[in-house]
Write a protein that holds these residues in place. Structure first.
Motif, PDB file in Angstrom:
ATOM      1  N   ILE A   1      27.235 -82.829 -62.862  1.00 14.16           N
ATOM      2  CA  ILE A   1      26.685 -82.507 -64.033  1.00 14.16           C
ATOM      3  C   ILE A   1      26.178 -83.523 -64.993  1.00 14.16           C
ATOM      4  O   ILE A   1      26.984 -84.496 -65.401  1.00 14.16           O
ATOM      5  N   TYR A   2      25.204 -83.077 -65.328  1.00 17.41           N
ATOM      6  CA  TYR A   2      24.538 -83.889 -66.563  1.00 17.41           C
ATOM      7  C   TYR A   2      23.978 -82.938 -67.800  1.00 17.41           C
ATOM      8  O   TYR A   2      23.506 -81.975 -67.453  1.00 17.41           O
ATOM      9  N   ASP A   3      24.334 -83.312 -69.052  1.00 16.59           N
ATOM     10  CA  ASP A   3      24.081 -82.462 -69.876  1.00 16.59           C
ATOM     11  C   ASP A   3      23.409 -82.942 -71.131  1.00 16.59           C
ATOM     12  O   ASP A   3      23.894 -83.912 -71.797  1.00 16.59           O
ATOM     13  N   THR A   4      22.036 -82.639 -71.276  1.00 13.87           N
ATOM     14  CA  THR A   4      21.183 -83.345 -72.246  1.00 13.87           C
ATOM     15  C   THR A   4      21.889 -83.225 -73.645  1.00 13.87           C
ATOM     16  O   THR A   4      21.535 -84.050 -74.532  1.00 13.87           O
ATOM     17  N   LYS A   5      22.363 -82.061 -73.948  1.00 17.85           N
ATOM     18  CA  LYS A   5      22.778 -81.844 -75.420  1.00 17.85           C
ATOM     19  C   LYS A   5      23.698 -82.800 -75.831  1.00 17.85           C
ATOM     20  O   LYS A   5      23.777 -83.374 -76.964  1.00 17.85           O
ATOM     21  N   ILE A   6      24.862 -82.934 -74.748  1.00 23.34           N
ATOM     22  CA  ILE A   6      26.061 -83.911 -74.902  1.00 23.34           C
ATOM     23  C   ILE A   6      25.537 -85.166 -75.031  1.00 23.34           C
ATOM     24  O   ILE A   6      26.173 -85.917 -75.907  1.00 23.34           O
ATOM     25  N   ALA A   7      24.718 -85.815 -74.194  1.00 24.07           N
ATOM     26  CA  ALA A   7      24.032 -86.901 -74.203  1.00 24.07           C
ATOM     27  C   ALA A   7      23.527 -87.275 -75.386  1.00 24.07           C
ATOM     28  O   ALA A   7      23.725 -88.451 -76.272  1.00 24.07           O
ATOM     29  N   SER A   8      22.619 -86.436 -75.873  1.00 23.66           N
ATOM     30  CA  SER A   8      22.238 -86.734 -77.293  1.00 23.66           C
ATOM     31  C   SER A   8      23.182 -86.739 -78.468  1.00 23.66           C
ATOM     32  O   SER A   8      22.795 -87.733 -79.245  1.00 23.66           O
ATOM     33  N   LYS A   9      24.048 -86.028 -78.476  1.00 22.19           N
ATOM     34  CA  LYS A   9      24.993 -86.063 -79.498  1.00 22.19           C
ATOM     35  C   LYS A   9      25.916 -87.304 -79.519  1.00 22.19           C
ATOM     36  O   LYS A   9      26.322 -87.889 -80.325  1.00 22.19           O
ATOM     37  N   ILE A  10      26.080 -88.014 -78.313  1.00 19.99           N
ATOM     38  CA  ILE A  10      26.751 -89.078 -78.204  1.00 19.99           C
ATOM     39  C   ILE A  10      26.093 -90.310 -78.468  1.00 19.99           C
ATOM     40  O   ILE A  10      26.466 -91.063 -79.158  1.00 19.99           O
ATOM     41  N   CYS A  11      24.960 -90.253 -78.214  1.00 19.20           N
ATOM     42  CA  CYS A  11      24.043 -91.652 -78.560  1.00 19.20           C
ATOM     43  C   CYS A  11      22.878 -91.361 -79.563  1.00 19.20           C
ATOM     44  O   CYS A  11      22.225 -92.317 -80.031  1.00 19.20           O
ATOM     45  N   ARG A  12      22.522 -90.180 -80.068  1.00 22.02           N
ATOM     46  CA  ARG A  12      21.649 -90.239 -81.153  1.00 22.02           C
ATOM     47  C   ARG A  12      22.359 -89.730 -82.361  1.00 22.02           C
ATOM     48  O   ARG A  12      22.040 -88.643 -82.952  1.00 22.02           O
ATOM     49  N   LYS A  13      23.241 -90.840 -82.916  1.00 18.14           N
ATOM     50  CA  LYS A  13      24.015 -90.243 -83.859  1.00 18.14           C
ATOM     51  C   LYS A  13      23.218 -90.292 -85.385  1.00 18.14           C
ATOM     52  O   LYS A  13      23.850 -89.808 -86.542  1.00 18.14           O
ATOM     53  N   PHE A  14      22.056 -90.951 -85.235  1.00 13.70           N
ATOM     54  CA  PHE A  14      21.149 -90.706 -86.336  1.00 13.70           C
ATOM     55  C   PHE A  14      20.476 -89.830 -86.770  1.00 13.70           C
ATOM     56  O   PHE A  14      19.745 -89.285 -87.671  1.00 13.70           O
ATOM     57  N   THR A  15      20.584 -88.442 -86.192  1.00 12.27           N
ATOM     58  CA  THR A  15      20.294 -87.309 -86.385  1.00 12.27           C
ATOM     59  C   THR A  15      21.132 -86.179 -85.945  1.00 12.27           C
ATOM     60  O   THR A  15      22.125 -86.292 -85.196  1.00 12.27           O
TER      61      THR A  15
END
Length: 204
Positions: A100-114
């Protein structure tokens, strides 16, 4: 984006090309948000092309061809907020999705500026596509879908491959790939906790 699609009922068609895909994007539409009490009505699946496979469920939950694809660990399964979809897939179809890959989780981990990590946000910020969420609360149990419903459902999977590509670049840059992968692997356990009726057991 122009796209093509087909609708099958209760399972994938026999000649589905998805079994040979290296990665697929998946999303579901339900009668509500609780897999323990609500129905799974529709799954949308895309292999990164402009073709979307719709599987419409009419209350029969036995999909051996779909199960073979989703439990194939060689195929990457891309979700956005997979926690919701995985609960319905496991509860109703008895499928344990692998890889599995989850784009929401990935974003929360690496896009801390938003603090904006919805699919509409990622589509706009990462691939410059504006998605409409007007039909998010549609009746997906109806016999026939409108053109607008089809377009809405298709858009939930048509862009996930490109979004993943952009998120992967940021995960690599921020040295968060391993952390993200551990979170993706935990989703199976998180699904089991949800289906047992347990909330966030890590809370104080």
């Amino acid at each position: 984006m122009n796209f093509k699609y087909n609708i099958s009922y209760n399972d994938l068609e026999d000649d589905s090309s998805l079994k040979n895909a290296s990665s697929i994007a998946i999303d579901g539409e339900f009668s509500g948000l609780n897999p323990l009490t609500d129905k799974l009505h529709l799954l949308q699946i895309c292999d990164g092309s402009n073709f979307v496979h719709f599987i419409k469920f009419d209350g029969e939950y036995d999909a051996p061809k779909l199960k073979k694809v989703l439990e194939n660990s060689s195929i990457k399964k891309i979700f956005h907020f997979g926690r919701a979809d995985l609960g319905f897939i496991k509860k109703h179809l008895n499928i344990n999705v692998k890889n599995i890959y989850d784009t929401k989780i990935a974003s929360k981990i690496c896009r801390k500026f938003t603090s904006s990590h919805g699919l509409k946000d990622l589509s706009r910020d990462l691939i410059n596509i504006n998605l409409s969420k007007e039909h998010q609360t549609s009746d997906w149990g109806k016999k026939e879908y409108s053109d607008d419903q089809i377009k809405y459902a298709a858009n939930d999977v048509l862009h996930l491959h490109k979004i993943k590509e952009e998120l992967d670049k940021i995960l690599i840059r921020e040295n968060k790939v391993e952390l993200a992968e551990k979170c993706f692997q935990f989703l199976e356990t998180r699904t089991d906790l949800d289906l047992c009726g347990l909330g966030d057991i890590f809370e104080h």
